[in-house]
Design a protein around this motif. Sequence first.
Motif, PDB file in Angstrom:
ATOM      1  N   ALA A 132       0.861  -1.184   0.060  1.00  0.00           N
ATOM      2  CA  ALA A 132      -0.007   0.171   0.114  1.00  0.00           C
ATOM      3  C   ALA A 132       0.820   1.318  -0.145  1.00  0.00           C
ATOM      4  O   ALA A 132       1.246   1.654   1.081  1.00  0.00           O
ATOM      5  CB  ALA A 132      -0.972  -0.054   1.195  1.00  0.00           C
ATOM      6  N   ASP A 133       1.193   1.706  -1.117  1.00  0.00           N
ATOM      7  CA  ASP A 133       1.917   3.120  -1.429  1.00  0.00           C
ATOM      8  C   ASP A 133       1.080   4.081  -1.386  1.00  0.00           C
ATOM      9  O   ASP A 133       0.930   5.032  -0.762  1.00  0.00           O
ATOM     10  CB  ASP A 133       2.547   3.015  -2.530  1.00  0.00           C
ATOM     11  N   THR A 134      -0.134   3.982  -2.309  1.00  0.00           N
ATOM     12  CA  THR A 134      -1.076   4.823  -2.439  1.00  0.00           C
ATOM     13  C   THR A 134      -2.766   4.455  -2.329  1.00  0.00           C
ATOM     14  O   THR A 134      -3.355   5.281  -2.492  1.00  0.00           O
ATOM     15  CB  THR A 134      -1.017   5.777  -3.861  1.00  0.00           C
ATOM     16  N   THR A 135      -2.672   3.258  -1.962  1.00  0.00           N
ATOM     17  CA  THR A 135      -4.055   2.451  -1.859  1.00  0.00           C
ATOM     18  C   THR A 135      -4.243   2.064  -0.543  1.00  0.00           C
ATOM     19  O   THR A 135      -5.090   1.053  -0.506  1.00  0.00           O
ATOM     20  CB  THR A 135      -3.780   1.323  -3.206  1.00  0.00           C
ATOM     21  N   LEU A 136      -3.833   2.318   0.583  1.00  0.00           N
ATOM     22  CA  LEU A 136      -3.996   1.766   2.026  1.00  0.00           C
ATOM     23  C   LEU A 136      -5.603   1.838   2.180  1.00  0.00           C
ATOM     24  O   LEU A 136      -5.872   0.754   2.673  1.00  0.00           O
ATOM     25  CB  LEU A 136      -3.545   2.637   2.970  1.00  0.00           C
TER      26      LEU A 136
END
Length: 220
Positions: A132-136
């Motif tokens: 999860a870089d930008t999709t947490l």
Amino acid sequence: MTLSLKPATQPILERHSATWQDYVAIRDHPAVDWQKLSFYQGWLWVNMGKEGPEHASVSDFTTIVFGFWAFLHPDVPLQSCGRCLIERPETHACAPDLVLYKGDNIPKYQPGEPRRIDLRYQRAPDLVGEIADTTLSIDLDEQKQLYASLGIPEYWVIDVKGRRVFAFGLAEGGQYRAIAQSQVLSGLKIDLLEQALERLAEETNTAAANWLLQQLQSRA
């Protein structure tokens, strides 16, 4: 409903009233260069963004960890095939960053077959995970529901920015519950994995994985 097949201009496409046919149209469209793709209960999510260096570093770190665990347990069959497309036709589709099979009946690709895992004929993975870089928020909500509904025993969400690991085991009733130690990779404590992740701020992913290997060896 007909989805526009011009999503390549947008990095993310999300719909909550899509059909399986909408999903297939996106999956097979030659102009749609998707990186991640999910479908469940009318929810269609397509990520056409490119993988960033931090996402790639953490993903490769985790794959190295899988390999080191296999090194310590040579009698246990283990296969990693992250990002492989997995389908249960008409109802489910996903391409987890991490896909791990343990034990017997690991799917094997046969020439001429579609290049994906079909859960009508092959078993589900033992562990899946998302980096999860930008999709947490999606990984802890819609994706989590999707993987639980497939009966996948263990699910990880690795928060790149927060250097955290949210690990879940499938409980009775088909719901995920937080776990402090991996149920699939015996002996691997989640807080130890997080300590190794923290080292990525100053070290390479191979050095951090080597540190974790040393910790596992000393505690064996």
